[in-house]
Write a protein that holds these residues in place. Structure first.
Motif, PDB file in Angstrom:
ATOM      1  N   ALA A   1      18.689  43.876   9.668  1.00 56.96           N
ATOM      2  CA  ALA A   1      19.442  43.267   8.567  1.00 56.96           C
ATOM      3  C   ALA A   1      18.668  42.156   7.877  1.00 56.96           C
ATOM      4  CB  ALA A   1      20.772  42.724   9.082  1.00 56.96           C
ATOM      5  N   VAL A   2      17.786  41.496   8.626  1.00 55.67           N
ATOM      6  CA  VAL A   2      16.995  40.378   8.091  1.00 55.67           C
ATOM      7  C   VAL A   2      15.540  40.572   8.509  1.00 55.67           C
ATOM      8  CG1 VAL A   2      16.662  37.872   8.076  1.00 55.67           C
ATOM      9  CG2 VAL A   2      18.974  38.813   8.240  1.00 55.67           C
TER      10      VAL A   2
ATOM     11  N   ALA B   1      27.130  45.362   4.537  1.00 59.97           N
ATOM     12  CA  ALA B   1      27.089  46.532   5.409  1.00 59.97           C
ATOM     13  C   ALA B   1      26.004  47.510   4.943  1.00 59.97           C
ATOM     14  CB  ALA B   1      28.454  47.204   5.435  1.00 59.97           C
ATOM     15  N   GLU B   2      25.954  47.756   3.649  1.00 63.01           N
ATOM     16  CA  GLU B   2      24.939  48.647   3.085  1.00 63.01           C
ATOM     17  C   GLU B   2      24.362  47.949   1.860  1.00 63.01           C
ATOM     18  OE1 GLU B   2      23.738  51.373   4.259  1.00 63.01           O
ATOM     19  OE2 GLU B   2      25.110  51.545   5.956  1.00 63.01           O
ATOM     20  N   ARG B   3      23.253  47.301   2.028  1.00 65.60           N
ATOM     21  CA  ARG B   3      22.626  46.582   0.918  1.00 65.60           C
ATOM     22  C   ARG B   3      21.586  47.492   0.275  1.00 65.60           C
ATOM     23  NH1 ARG B   3      19.930  41.254  -0.699  1.00 65.60           N
ATOM     24  NH2 ARG B   3      17.966  41.992   0.156  1.00 65.60           N
ATOM     25  N   PRO B   4      21.797  47.887  -0.976  1.00 64.27           N
ATOM     26  CA  PRO B   4      20.851  48.821  -1.610  1.00 64.27           C
ATOM     27  C   PRO B   4      19.417  48.307  -1.615  1.00 64.27           C
ATOM     28  CG  PRO B   4      22.823  48.530  -2.964  1.00 64.27           C
ATOM     29  CD  PRO B   4      22.903  47.523  -1.873  1.00 64.27           C
ATOM     30  N   GLU B   5      19.256  46.986  -1.694  1.00 62.27           N
ATOM     31  CA  GLU B   5      17.911  46.414  -1.753  1.00 62.27           C
ATOM     32  C   GLU B   5      17.225  46.376  -0.394  1.00 62.27           C
ATOM     33  OE1 GLU B   5      20.658  43.776  -4.356  1.00 62.27           O
ATOM     34  OE2 GLU B   5      20.749  44.978  -2.502  1.00 62.27           O
ATOM     35  N   GLY B   6      17.942  46.792   0.653  1.00 60.33           N
ATOM     36  CA  GLY B   6      17.362  46.746   1.982  1.00 60.33           C
ATOM     37  C   GLY B   6      17.689  45.435   2.678  1.00 60.33           C
ATOM     38  N   PRO B   7      16.924  45.058   3.692  1.00 59.93           N
ATOM     39  CA  PRO B   7      17.229  43.838   4.457  1.00 59.93           C
ATOM     40  C   PRO B   7      17.076  42.583   3.602  1.00 59.93           C
ATOM     41  CG  PRO B   7      15.061  44.681   5.029  1.00 59.93           C
ATOM     42  CD  PRO B   7      15.701  45.729   4.174  1.00 59.93           C
ATOM     43  N   VAL B   8      17.722  41.519   4.033  1.00 62.09           N
ATOM     44  CA  VAL B   8      17.505  40.210   3.413  1.00 62.09           C
ATOM     45  C   VAL B   8      16.119  39.739   3.842  1.00 62.09           C
ATOM     46  CG1 VAL B   8      18.312  37.830   3.219  1.00 62.09           C
ATOM     47  CG2 VAL B   8      19.973  39.691   3.506  1.00 62.09           C
TER      48      VAL B   8
ATOM     49  N   PRO C   1      10.711  38.186  -1.868  1.00 59.52           N
ATOM     50  CA  PRO C   1      11.664  37.598  -0.920  1.00 59.52           C
ATOM     51  C   PRO C   1      12.954  37.146  -1.603  1.00 59.52           C
ATOM     52  CG  PRO C   1       9.906  36.046  -1.409  1.00 59.52           C
ATOM     53  CD  PRO C   1       9.528  37.337  -2.074  1.00 59.52           C
ATOM     54  N   ASP C   2      14.045  37.249  -0.869  1.00 62.39           N
ATOM     55  CA  ASP C   2      15.332  36.736  -1.345  1.00 62.39           C
ATOM     56  C   ASP C   2      15.442  35.238  -1.115  1.00 62.39           C
ATOM     57  OD1 ASP C   2      16.720  39.392  -1.896  1.00 62.39           O
ATOM     58  OD2 ASP C   2      16.125  39.638   0.198  1.00 62.39           O
ATOM     59  N   VAL C   3      14.797  34.761  -0.047  1.00 60.44           N
ATOM     60  CA  VAL C   3      14.836  33.346   0.330  1.00 60.44           C
ATOM     61  C   VAL C   3      13.416  32.898   0.652  1.00 60.44           C
ATOM     62  CG1 VAL C   3      15.793  31.626   1.904  1.00 60.44           C
ATOM     63  CG2 VAL C   3      17.136  33.680   1.349  1.00 60.44           C
ATOM     64  N   VAL C   4      12.977  31.829   0.007  1.00 60.72           N
ATOM     65  CA  VAL C   4      11.695  31.209   0.350  1.00 60.72           C
ATOM     66  C   VAL C   4      11.990  29.831   0.929  1.00 60.72           C
ATOM     67  CG1 VAL C   4       9.525  30.266  -0.511  1.00 60.72           C
ATOM     68  CG2 VAL C   4      10.350  32.464  -1.367  1.00 60.72           C
TER      69      VAL C   4
ATOM     70  N   LEU D   1      20.411  28.236   5.789  1.00 53.43           N
ATOM     71  CA  LEU D   1      19.897  29.608   5.766  1.00 53.43           C
ATOM     72  C   LEU D   1      20.965  30.614   6.180  1.00 53.43           C
ATOM     73  CD1 LEU D   1      16.308  29.114   7.206  1.00 53.43           C
ATOM     74  CD2 LEU D   1      16.967  29.585   4.849  1.00 53.43           C
ATOM     75  N   ARG D   2      21.796  30.254   7.147  1.00 51.54           N
ATOM     76  CA  ARG D   2      22.889  31.153   7.514  1.00 51.54           C
ATOM     77  C   ARG D   2      23.762  31.469   6.303  1.00 51.54           C
ATOM     78  NH1 ARG D   2      23.318  27.615  12.101  1.00 51.54           N
ATOM     79  NH2 ARG D   2      22.590  28.661  14.005  1.00 51.54           N
ATOM     80  N   LYS D   3      24.082  30.445   5.535  1.00 51.19           N
ATOM     81  CA  LYS D   3      24.946  30.645   4.366  1.00 51.19           C
ATOM     82  C   LYS D   3      24.248  31.475   3.299  1.00 51.19           C
ATOM     83  CE  LYS D   3      27.628  26.462   5.236  1.00 51.19           C
ATOM     84  NZ  LYS D   3      27.927  25.078   4.854  1.00 51.19           N
ATOM     85  N   GLU D   4      22.954  31.239   3.096  1.00 51.49           N
ATOM     86  CA  GLU D   4      22.224  32.006   2.087  1.00 51.49           C
ATOM     87  C   GLU D   4      22.078  33.463   2.504  1.00 51.49           C
ATOM     88  OE1 GLU D   4      21.533  31.041  -0.853  1.00 51.49           O
ATOM     89  OE2 GLU D   4      22.213  28.990  -0.506  1.00 51.49           O
ATOM     90  N   ILE D   5      21.824  33.709   3.773  1.00 52.79           N
ATOM     91  CA  ILE D   5      21.728  35.090   4.258  1.00 52.79           C
ATOM     92  C   ILE D   5      23.076  35.776   4.156  1.00 52.79           C
ATOM     93  CG2 ILE D   5      21.340  36.498   6.324  1.00 52.79           C
ATOM     94  CD1 ILE D   5      19.163  34.420   7.106  1.00 52.79           C
ATOM     95  N   ALA D   6      24.161  35.060   4.495  1.00 55.09           N
ATOM     96  CA  ALA D   6      25.505  35.636   4.426  1.00 55.09           C
ATOM     97  C   ALA D   6      25.863  36.040   2.997  1.00 55.09           C
ATOM     98  CB  ALA D   6      26.532  34.649   4.963  1.00 55.09           C
ATOM     99  N   LEU D   7      25.385  35.290   2.021  1.00 57.49           N
ATOM    100  CA  LEU D   7      25.660  35.627   0.625  1.00 57.49           C
ATOM    101  C   LEU D   7      25.024  36.950   0.220  1.00 57.49           C
ATOM    102  CD1 LEU D   7      25.168  32.179  -1.181  1.00 57.49           C
ATOM    103  CD2 LEU D   7      27.304  33.462  -0.945  1.00 57.49           C
ATOM    104  N   ARG D   8      23.961  37.321   0.916  1.00 56.94           N
ATOM    105  CA  ARG D   8      23.185  38.495   0.511  1.00 56.94           C
ATOM    106  C   ARG D   8      23.370  39.687   1.444  1.00 56.94           C
ATOM    107  NH1 ARG D   8      21.191  33.879  -0.909  1.00 56.94           N
ATOM    108  NH2 ARG D   8      20.141  33.664  -2.920  1.00 56.94           N
ATOM    109  N   ALA D   9      23.742  39.426   2.687  1.00 60.22           N
ATOM    110  CA  ALA D   9      23.854  40.502   3.668  1.00 60.22           C
ATOM    111  C   ALA D   9      25.134  41.289   3.448  1.00 60.22           C
ATOM    112  CB  ALA D   9      23.827  39.924   5.080  1.00 60.22           C
TER     113      ALA D   9
END
Length: 265
Positions: free
Chosen positions: A120-121, A89-96, A165-168, A79-87
Motif C-alpha cells: 500500500a505504501v 482500497a483500490e488506488r488507480p495510481e498504485g501505492p502511496v 512521489p505523492d509525499v516528499v 505522515l499518517r494523515k497524508e498517507i490516509a488522504l491518499r490510500a
C-alpha cells in the motif's frame, strides 16, 4: 576566556565523554549524522558501565535531543494523515509513494510501514551517507520490510524517480544549512518532483538554547564544528508559497524547538 572554556569543554567531552555510546557515535560519524539521530531515537543509554551510562543518559536528555524525538513523533503523525488522504482500497495510481531525500537509516519510516497492508505504501530513502543507508538496509531486512528502498542521492539535487512521489519529506536537513537561498531553491525543486496533488513535508528549527555550545564543541559529519541557524516558521512558509504551493500549514512539536510544515502542490 570563552576560547579557553570551550577548549576545556571539548577536551573533557573528547576524553571522558567517550565513555558514552552516544558521544562516541557523534565523534565517529558526526553529531548531525543519521547514525546519531538513529541512536537518539532509540533513547536507550549505553556505554561503559555506570559512568558511561550516566553520561549517556544526561546526553540523551539534552533539550535538543528531546525536541528531536518530539519532532519525530509529530512527523509520523503528519505522515499518517497524508498517507490516509491518499490510500484507498483500490488506488488507480498504485501505492502511496513517499520519498525522503535525506533519510539516514530511516528508522521512523520503517516504524510507519507495518501500519499499512503490504504494497500500500512504498518508501524511497536517499542520502549521501552510505553508512547510514547501509544501516537502514540491514535493519529493514531484519524486520522483513519490503516496501522500503535505499539509494545514494543528493538531497539538494535529487534524481527523479520512476514514478513521481505523492509525499516528499525533508526532515532535519534545512536546520543544517546556513544559506537561506539554498533552502528556498530546494523547496522549489522538490515541488517540481511531486505528483499532482502531492505534498512536501519539511522541518524547521525555530530556536535552540544550546546553539553556542554546539557551535563551539560538537563536530559535524565533515569534522568541522557544527553550526546551525534558527529561522522563524513564517519564513519557511514563505519559501513554500513562493515556490507555488497553495496550502501551507505548520505545527510545533511539544518541546518547542521545531516545526513541521506541510505544503500542498
Amino acid at each position: 576566556m570563552n576560547r579557553a572554556r570551550w577548549a576545556v569543554t571539548r577536551a573533557v567531552l573528547g576524553t571522558l565523554g567517550r565513555a558514552s555510546t552516544g558521544i562516541r557515535i557523534g565523534y565517529r560519524h558526526g553529531f548531525d549524522s543519521g547514525q546519531m539521530l538513529d541512536y537518539v531515537y532509540v533513547n536507550k543509554a549505553g556505554g561503559f558501565p555506570l559512568v558511561g551510562h550516566l553520561i549517556d543518559r544526561v546526553y540523551l536528555n539534552a533539550v535538543g535531543w528531546r525536541a528531536i524525538r518530539a519532532r519525530r513523533e509529530l512527523l509520523k503523525d503528519v505522515l499518517r494523515k497524508e498517507i490516509a488522504l491518499r490510500a484507498g482500497a483500490e488506488r488507480p495510481e498504485g501505492p502511496v509513494r513517499v520519498l525522503d531525500v535525506a533519510s539516514g537509516p530511516g528508522r521512523y519510516l520503517q516504524d510507519l510501514l507495518p501500519e499499512y497492508p503490504p504494497g500500500a505504501v512504498q518508501v524511497a530513502c536517499r542520502d549521501l551517507d552510505r553508512a547510514g543507508l547501509a544501516q537502514g538496509e540491514r535493519r529493514a531486512a531484519e524486520r522483513g520490510l519490503t516496501g522500503i528502498s535505499y539509494a545514494y542521492g543528493d538531497a539538494l539535487d535529487p534524481a527523479p524517480l520512476p514514478h513521481a512521489p505523492d509525499v516528499v519529506v525533508v526532515s532535519g536537513l534545512y536546520e543544517l544549512l546556513l544559506d537561506d537561498s539554498v533552502i528556498e531553491a530546494s523547496v522549489a525543486r522538490l515541488r517540481g518532483m511531486l505528483a499532482p496533488g502531492g505534498v512536501l513535508v519539511f522541518t524547521t528549527q525555530t530556536r535552540h538554547p544550546q546553539l553556542e555550545f554546539i557551535a563551539n564543541v560538537l563536530p559535524n559529519r565533515e569534522g568541522a564544528l557544527w553550526e546551525m541557524t534558527c529561522r522563524p516558521v513564517e519564513l519557511a512558509e514563505q519559501w513554500a508559497r513562493r515556490a507555488g504551493f497553495t496550502e501551507v500549514t505548520s505545527r510545533r512539536e511539544t518541546v518547542g524547538l521545531f516545526t513541521v510544515t506541510t505544503a500542498r502542490h
